[in-house]
Design a protein around this motif. Sequence first.
Motif, PDB file in Angstrom:
ATOM      1  N   GLY A 301     -86.807 -11.253  26.451  1.00 52.68           N
ATOM      2  CA  GLY A 301     -87.039 -10.490  27.453  1.00 52.68           C
ATOM      3  C   GLY A 301     -87.891 -10.455  28.270  1.00 52.68           C
ATOM      4  O   GLY A 301     -87.495 -10.763  29.399  1.00 52.68           O
ATOM      5  N   LEU A 302     -88.950 -11.377  28.283  1.00 55.01           N
ATOM      6  CA  LEU A 302     -89.928 -12.085  29.108  1.00 55.01           C
ATOM      7  C   LEU A 302     -89.240 -13.005  30.050  1.00 55.01           C
ATOM      8  O   LEU A 302     -88.987 -13.227  31.255  1.00 55.01           O
ATOM      9  N   GLN A 303     -87.632 -14.029  29.190  1.00 53.43           N
ATOM     10  CA  GLN A 303     -87.512 -15.637  30.386  1.00 53.43           C
ATOM     11  C   GLN A 303     -86.239 -13.729  31.375  1.00 53.43           C
ATOM     12  O   GLN A 303     -86.679 -14.857  32.491  1.00 53.43           O
ATOM     13  N   ILE A 304     -86.094 -12.894  30.949  1.00 53.21           N
ATOM     14  CA  ILE A 304     -84.672 -12.034  31.806  1.00 53.21           C
ATOM     15  C   ILE A 304     -85.894 -11.881  32.956  1.00 53.21           C
ATOM     16  O   ILE A 304     -85.779 -11.939  34.148  1.00 53.21           O
ATOM     17  N   THR A 305     -87.023 -10.668  32.834  1.00 51.75           N
ATOM     18  CA  THR A 305     -88.210 -10.312  33.514  1.00 51.75           C
ATOM     19  C   THR A 305     -88.105 -11.922  34.690  1.00 51.75           C
ATOM     20  O   THR A 305     -89.000 -11.533  35.427  1.00 51.75           O
ATOM     21  N   LEU A 306     -88.886 -13.115  34.086  1.00 51.82           N
ATOM     22  CA  LEU A 306     -89.790 -14.457  34.838  1.00 51.82           C
ATOM     23  C   LEU A 306     -88.205 -14.790  35.773  1.00 51.82           C
ATOM     24  O   LEU A 306     -88.876 -14.921  37.204  1.00 51.82           O
ATOM     25  N   ASP A 307     -87.440 -14.651  34.990  1.00 50.93           N
ATOM     26  CA  ASP A 307     -85.467 -14.984  36.249  1.00 50.93           C
ATOM     27  C   ASP A 307     -85.968 -13.945  37.135  1.00 50.93           C
ATOM     28  O   ASP A 307     -85.540 -14.338  38.804  1.00 50.93           O
ATOM     29  N   VAL A 308     -85.773 -12.726  36.890  1.00 52.35           N
ATOM     30  CA  VAL A 308     -85.568 -11.336  38.016  1.00 52.35           C
ATOM     31  C   VAL A 308     -86.483 -11.724  38.886  1.00 52.35           C
ATOM     32  O   VAL A 308     -86.546 -11.755  40.388  1.00 52.35           O
ATOM     33  N   ARG A 309     -88.184 -12.250  38.387  1.00 57.05           N
ATOM     34  CA  ARG A 309     -89.020 -11.691  39.385  1.00 57.05           C
ATOM     35  C   ARG A 309     -88.630 -13.123  40.247  1.00 57.05           C
ATOM     36  O   ARG A 309     -88.825 -13.013  41.573  1.00 57.05           O
ATOM     37  N   ARG A 310     -88.245 -14.525  39.819  1.00 60.35           N
ATOM     38  CA  ARG A 310     -88.129 -16.077  40.315  1.00 60.35           C
ATOM     39  C   ARG A 310     -87.158 -15.252  41.819  1.00 60.35           C
ATOM     40  O   ARG A 310     -87.298 -15.212  42.775  1.00 60.35           O
TER      41      ARG A 310
END
Length: 316
Positions: A301-310
């Motif tokens: 979930g954190l990896q997806i969130t960081l991908d979205v933020r980037r």
Amino acid sequence: MKIGLLGTGFGRAHAAAYAARPDVENVVVFGRTPAKLQPIAEQFGFTTTTDLDEIYGDQDIGLVDVCLPTPFHADHAVRAMEAGKDVLCELPLATSMEDAHRVVEAQRATGRQAFVDLFARFSPVNEYLLKAIADGTYGPLRTWESEVRTALLWEGYDLRLDSLVMDAMHSELDLFATALGRPESVTALGAEGAWRGSAGEALLLYPGGVLARCAASALMPKTYGMSGGSRAVFADGVLETEFAGGAQGQGRTRLIEYTDAGRRPLDLPERDTYAAVIDHVLACLAGKETSRLTPESALDGLQITLDVRRRINDRA
């Protein structure tokens, strides 16, 4: 049990949960300014301190609850475990995957228990939805949408795009990851300007053509409070949720089932998800339950969130 609580912002919600429990003997609350600590001391009768070393040096404190700003989460989670204490970390776990993995490695190295406050996993509505997806209750999932709309309810805290994704979208993206894993592709857009809030939207494509959408807006007036919901479309039905709340969190959440048989509200129990997380953490520490909130379980979930933020920041 004696608990060290770090932070006077969202930490107040945790303080209220601890105050309601007879098995929590004492809570020591850390904050940077006495003026913010005083209301907590008056309301709950907890000890307060502006010295972090008092928390980490107190051998009687068994659990450190980290409710500091997100960039400090990983450092304090690691420090707590290296000091021989278990840790509950407010979400998101970290602002980078490198820091998140540091927490996972510290847990393995120290043998301490670590928990991430992914409270949305404890919502009865979300539990029902996740089980329906896993069990195929309504056939295969086709699309899943979620949306959060909020005013700027927290004094001095703006929700620009960086913080909007981490604070307002992460819980929903974690649910996507819990049910579906990591997507094949991520597309995201965001908008911010001279105003203090922002708005963003992400589209996640999963194998089999399953499309998930997560949207958040922090452009609402103060009187709006907070509201949102989700819609999961299956081959044989639809589950739709809606909620309203405010600075203290979500209020009542409704779940409606739509099938060929008709429209049916599903009556699920009410639950304070913040208190439910703390109940679960203390039960795990007592050896009565197995953790549903391990740092390792938060990584996708954190990896997806960081991908979205980037991607949002790249296009903003």
